[in-house]
Design a protein around this motif. Structure first.
Motif, PDB file in Angstrom:
ATOM      1  N   ARG B  48      52.268  27.433  25.818  1.00  0.00           N
ATOM      2  CA  ARG B  48      53.433  26.591  25.574  1.00  0.00           C
ATOM      3  C   ARG B  48      53.144  25.139  25.922  1.00  0.00           C
ATOM      4  O   ARG B  48      53.514  24.213  25.198  1.00  0.00           O
ATOM      5  N   LYS B  49      52.447  24.941  27.025  1.00  0.00           N
ATOM      6  CA  LYS B  49      52.148  23.571  27.440  1.00  0.00           C
ATOM      7  C   LYS B  49      51.201  22.891  26.463  1.00  0.00           C
ATOM      8  O   LYS B  49      51.385  21.736  26.084  1.00  0.00           O
ATOM      9  N   LEU B  50      50.177  23.634  26.057  1.00  0.00           N
ATOM     10  CA  LEU B  50      49.162  23.018  25.203  1.00  0.00           C
ATOM     11  C   LEU B  50      49.720  22.733  23.814  1.00  0.00           C
ATOM     12  O   LEU B  50      49.459  21.669  23.241  1.00  0.00           O
ATOM     13  N   VAL B  51      50.493  23.682  23.286  1.00  0.00           N
ATOM     14  CA  VAL B  51      51.093  23.461  21.964  1.00  0.00           C
ATOM     15  C   VAL B  51      52.023  22.263  22.016  1.00  0.00           C
ATOM     16  O   VAL B  51      52.027  21.418  21.114  1.00  0.00           O
ATOM     17  N   SER B  52      52.784  22.155  23.097  1.00  0.00           N
ATOM     18  CA  SER B  52      53.687  21.005  23.172  1.00  0.00           C
ATOM     19  C   SER B  52      52.905  19.717  23.356  1.00  0.00           C
ATOM     20  O   SER B  52      53.287  18.676  22.828  1.00  0.00           O
ATOM     21  N   ASP B  53      51.784  19.798  24.033  1.00  0.00           N
ATOM     22  CA  ASP B  53      50.955  18.605  24.170  1.00  0.00           C
ATOM     23  C   ASP B  53      50.421  18.162  22.819  1.00  0.00           C
ATOM     24  O   ASP B  53      50.403  16.979  22.495  1.00  0.00           O
ATOM     25  N   MET B  54      49.979  19.164  22.032  1.00  0.00           N
ATOM     26  CA  MET B  54      49.451  18.805  20.723  1.00  0.00           C
ATOM     27  C   MET B  54      50.542  18.321  19.792  1.00  0.00           C
ATOM     28  O   MET B  54      50.272  17.657  18.801  1.00  0.00           O
ATOM     29  N   PHE B 323      41.749  28.458  24.904  1.00  0.00           N
ATOM     30  CA  PHE B 323      42.072  27.150  24.327  1.00  0.00           C
ATOM     31  C   PHE B 323      41.955  27.195  22.813  1.00  0.00           C
ATOM     32  O   PHE B 323      42.802  26.659  22.081  1.00  0.00           O
ATOM     33  N   MET B 324      40.879  27.849  22.354  1.00  0.00           N
ATOM     34  CA  MET B 324      40.671  27.953  20.915  1.00  0.00           C
ATOM     35  C   MET B 324      41.836  28.679  20.247  1.00  0.00           C
ATOM     36  O   MET B 324      42.325  28.278  19.195  1.00  0.00           O
ATOM     37  N   PHE B 325      42.323  29.757  20.863  1.00  0.00           N
ATOM     38  CA  PHE B 325      43.445  30.495  20.279  1.00  0.00           C
ATOM     39  C   PHE B 325      44.688  29.631  20.173  1.00  0.00           C
ATOM     40  O   PHE B 325      45.391  29.621  19.158  1.00  0.00           O
ATOM     41  N   VAL B 326      44.945  28.879  21.234  1.00  0.00           N
ATOM     42  CA  VAL B 326      46.139  28.032  21.205  1.00  0.00           C
ATOM     43  C   VAL B 326      45.963  26.909  20.193  1.00  0.00           C
ATOM     44  O   VAL B 326      46.903  26.521  19.497  1.00  0.00           O
ATOM     45  N   TRP B 327      44.774  26.423  20.082  1.00  0.00           N
ATOM     46  CA  TRP B 327      44.470  25.387  19.099  1.00  0.00           C
ATOM     47  C   TRP B 327      44.744  25.892  17.685  1.00  0.00           C
ATOM     48  O   TRP B 327      45.321  25.189  16.860  1.00  0.00           O
ATOM     49  N   PHE B 328      44.319  27.130  17.416  1.00  0.00           N
ATOM     50  CA  PHE B 328      44.600  27.739  16.123  1.00  0.00           C
ATOM     51  C   PHE B 328      46.098  27.753  15.862  1.00  0.00           C
ATOM     52  O   PHE B 328      46.562  27.424  14.770  1.00  0.00           O
ATOM     53  N   ARG B 329      46.864  28.156  16.897  1.00  0.00           N
ATOM     54  CA  ARG B 329      48.307  28.235  16.699  1.00  0.00           C
ATOM     55  C   ARG B 329      48.884  26.882  16.368  1.00  0.00           C
ATOM     56  O   ARG B 329      49.753  26.747  15.524  1.00  0.00           O
ATOM     57  N   ALA B 330      48.411  25.849  17.049  1.00  0.00           N
ATOM     58  CA  ALA B 330      49.023  24.541  16.875  1.00  0.00           C
ATOM     59  C   ALA B 330      48.632  23.893  15.570  1.00  0.00           C
ATOM     60  O   ALA B 330      49.370  23.080  15.044  1.00  0.00           O
ATOM     61  N   THR B 331      47.466  24.227  15.035  1.00  0.00           N
ATOM     62  CA  THR B 331      47.006  23.453  13.887  1.00  0.00           C
ATOM     63  C   THR B 331      47.032  24.194  12.571  1.00  0.00           C
ATOM     64  O   THR B 331      47.352  23.620  11.560  1.00  0.00           O
ATOM     65  N   LEU B 332      46.717  25.502  12.558  1.00  0.00           N
ATOM     66  CA  LEU B 332      46.473  26.127  11.274  1.00  0.00           C
ATOM     67  C   LEU B 332      47.730  26.695  10.645  1.00  0.00           C
ATOM     68  O   LEU B 332      48.552  27.278  11.334  1.00  0.00           O
TER      69      LEU B 332
END
Lengths: 101, 408, 216
Positions: B48-54, B323-332
């Motif tokens: 949640r934190k990382l997605v909101s950061d992105m 981190f990679m998994f959360v990155w996928f969620r935020a971008t793809l």
């Protein structure tokens, strides 16, 4: 270990008999396939037990092939059931008694 | 048939199971359980934190410092919500399904080696209360096949959840989700076989041991991501993401598509169990990625106890994958269902199978003293030729088919 | 070795309960889940007999794929309606079933336990007088007990790829044929004709339908 080998064989005989009972009694084709799987598993257990008793790894190799063949058989069986179920709903093995259709 | 055989090479059980061994095992189980729960909690917060950061916002920051206790708060809220049992739900299976999802997620973590004393040619054991043991819960003889088995069981939770809810959307969602999971299991299995081929063992401890040394030119570590030439790693990551129903493969539980997919009709504790199971699976799958491809806890240990450095390296590598998994969620963006199935069956499975054959040929050439590069290149060339032929045949067939349809 | 007995007892109980569940459940999905329980019990019994690879393959292939497929078909076709097992249209099927099952069970138990030389069976000695002629390197008689643990897979692999490689290849061909057959069987007929109740194009028919609606 000797006593347990006998027990394994008795268990697989019981499973095989129960599977046969189910195959004869049930009419739903899917449940009948499951009873066939039950019987195949009983046979697998017998093979592995004998392999263990006779100290021969061929028992396990045979089980491998039984597994593969069971998988192939279930695939084809389910394909047939799907093809049949499209014709008429309410699947019952009693109705599949003509070659046509 | 002694316990030594059952739990294979773990030296803790070499002389049979006595009270000390039992207590040490119980201690390991408790620690693993607690670790996994805490890791899941932190993973939810992290996402949640990382997605909101992105997305340029702050995210949860109320419950505890930096919002760390947010998951705890959410869990507590969920526990106190009202249980709604739909009338048309099939009672027993409805109750059973969350546990079928939750339990494999725990069991999967048993075979992941968290640390070990690999420094100076150590064999990865540590001393605990006077007994040497591995820092993993169990080292079964079938090793990584246990992980595949547990992912197969996880399909049941999803499928039965949807079916037993007794309504349309969950059924659709669950059938699609389980078809997706089953399809990507094949690609996962084939990539795992590539790693087994290269490391020479199925046991996770053996895999980590064989990746502990130096690899190519003594610069790169001997990790399987390099020795299998990268492709199985990529395939396994993609297939693992699809297996977990994580974005971009989360069509089946996306709110815009199917309400909430198979967990539409679940509320309070049971929904919490599904939610937790998904994140627990994510953490564990990252651990499996690290074990298989990145050498597990291997890494330099400059000062202090080697097993502590092992834990640190394992933690860092696993965090990289999270981190990679959360990155996928935020971008793809999300995959459409037919695109997803196409990817799984028509790209990943042939590719992983072909790569496995190539790796086997290269290994054989190493034994027969052929030139491995030439052999590898020759195999790849053959596959490329075959692939292009197949594609042109497909295109021609499609043109003929469409021509018939238009003319018919 | 008491643990072995306890494990066997529990797994045997699970297997038998699962088997009776398969046969006597009204709901086919319950039957499938009982089958899963039986398969798990058998997998544990495999592990107890040092067939680790087979146990893993049993869980992955049988419970993880075959029963999942069966459940798929149940859900997609809606055959999860409960079968009325109390009523039996054909005469004598129940009696026949019970008789056959009893004869099978008694027959199998008789074969296993009524040997003239009973000690041969239960002590596990080979009851053949001549040894099998095996290639020393292939050595399927290498034994299960000696190859337990990590070597179980190596022995099995060696056997499958040397001694039984022909059967292996034939089963591979069998699987391919089964897949092709399933695709052919499950394909919808009439793929090339358009579905009759759908309009060829949405524009003309739609406007026509709207106008006719407005006219009514």
């Amino acid at each position: 270990m000797a006593d347990l080998s006998a027990a394994y064989l008795g268990l697989s005989a019981a499973l095989f008999a129960i599977g046969a009972l189910g195959l004869i009694r049930r009419r739903n084709p899917l449940v009948m396939i499951m009873c066939v799987e039950l019987m195949l598993n009983a046979v697998n257990l017998t093979f592995v037990t004998f392999g263990n008793m006779l100290n021969d790894a061929a028992g396990q190799a045979i089980v491998f092939f039984v597994l593969v063949v069971a998988a192939a058989e279930v695939v084809v069986g389910l394909g047939i059931i799907v093809a049949l179920a499209r014709r008429k709903p309410g699947l019952s093995a009693d109705d599949m008694n003509v070659l046509r259709g | 048939m002694t316990s030594a055989l059952l739990l294979a090479a773990d030296p803790l059980y070499a002389q049979g199971v006595d009270l000390t061994a039992l207590l040490i095992t119980i201690l390991k189980v408790v620690v693993a359980f607690a670790f996994l729960l805490v890791a899941t909690m932190l993973m939810v917060w992290f996402e949640r934190k990382l997605v909101s950061d992105m997305q340029n916002r702050i995210g949860p920051n109320r419950a505890g410092p930096w919002g760390i206790l947010q998951t705890l708060a959410d869990g507590t809220k969920l526990f106190f919500k009202e249980h709604i049992n739909p009338i048309r739900a099939e009672r027993r299976v409805y109750v059973l399904a969350p546990f079928l999802s939750f339990v494999p997620a725990f069991l999967l973590f048993c075979i992941v080696p968290v640390s070990g004393n690999w420094a100076n040619g150590g064999d990865g054991t540590v001393e605990l209360f006077g007994r040497t043991t591995y820092l993993q819960l169990a080292d079964p003889p079938v090793g990584i096949l246990f992980a595949l088995a547990m992912s197969s069981i996880a399909v049941y939770g999803v499928m039965l959840a949807g079916w037993s809810s007794g309504s349309k959307y969950p059924l659709l969602g669950s059938v699609r989700a389980s078809a997706q999971m089953v399809s990507y299991e094949a690609a996962m299995g084939l990539s795992v076989m590539a790693v087994v081929l290269v490391t020479g063992t199925v046991s996770t401890h053996g895999m980590v041991a064989s990746q502990a040394g130096d690899g190519l030119f003594h610069v790169l570590p001997n990790w399987a991501v390099f020795t299998t030439l990268l492709v199985p790693f990529v395939i396994f990551v993609i297939a693992g993401t699809a297996e977990l129903n994580r974005p971009p493969f989360d069509l089946v539980e996306a709110e815009q598509e199917l309400v909430a997919g198979f967990n539409t009709e679940y509320s309070s504790i049971r929904f919490a169990l599904f939610f937790l199971a998904e994140f627990m699976n994510t953490v564990t799958m990252s651990g499996i990625f690290v074990t298989l491809f990145l050498g597990g806890p291997s890494g330099p240990a400059p000062i202090g106890p080697a097993w502590l450095w092992g834990c640190i390296w394992f933690f860092l590598k696993t965090s990289a994958f999270l981190f990679m998994f959360v990155w996928f969620r935020a971008t793809l963006p999300r995959f459409r269902y037919d695109q997803l199935m196409d990817l799984g069956w028509k790209l990943l499975i042939p590719l992983s199978l072909g790569w496995l054959l190539m790796l086997a040929a290269v290994q054989l050439s190493g034994q027969q003293n052929w030139n491995p590069v030439a052999v590898g290149a020759g195999v790849i060339l053959m596959f490329l030729i075959g692939w292009s032929l197949l594609r042109s045949a497909n295109a021609k067939a499609r043109a003929v088919h469409l021509g018939e349809e238009v003319n018919a | 070795m008491a643990v072995n007995y306890v494990v066997f007892f529990i797994c045997a109980l699970i297997c038998l309960l699962g088997a009776t569940g398969v046969v006597f459940s009204r709901n086919p999905v319950h039957a499938a889940l009982s089958l899963v329980a039986t398969l798990f019990g058998i997998a544990v019994l495999f592990v107890q007999q040092s067939a680790h690879f087979l146990a893993a393959v049993q869980v992955i292939v049988y419970t993880g794929a075959i029963v999942v497929l069966i459940l798929f078909v149940m859900m997609l076709l809606g055959v999860d309606q409960e079968e009325d097992i109390d009523e039996e249209p054909l005469l004598g099927v129940r009696a026949a079933g019970t008789i056959v099952a009893t004869i099978l069970l008694l027959g199998l138990l008789a074969v296993f336990f009524l040997q003239s030389n009973r000690s041969t069976l239960v002590t596990g000695e080979r009851s053949v007088t001549a040894p099998l002629s095996v290639d020393a390197s292939l050595d399927s008689t290498k034994g299960v007990a000696e190859t337990a643990g990590p070597d179980n897979m190596a022995t099995l692999g060696r056997l499958l790829f040397t001694r039984y490689v022909f059967a292996f290849e034939v089963t591979a061909a069998l699987l391919t044929i089964a897949v092709v057959g399933a695709v052919v069987l499950a394909r919808r007929p009439d793929r090339l004709q358009p579905v009759p109740d759908e309009p060829e194009s949405m524009d003309d028919d739609f406007m026509a339908a709207l106008e006719s609606e407005a006219g009514h």
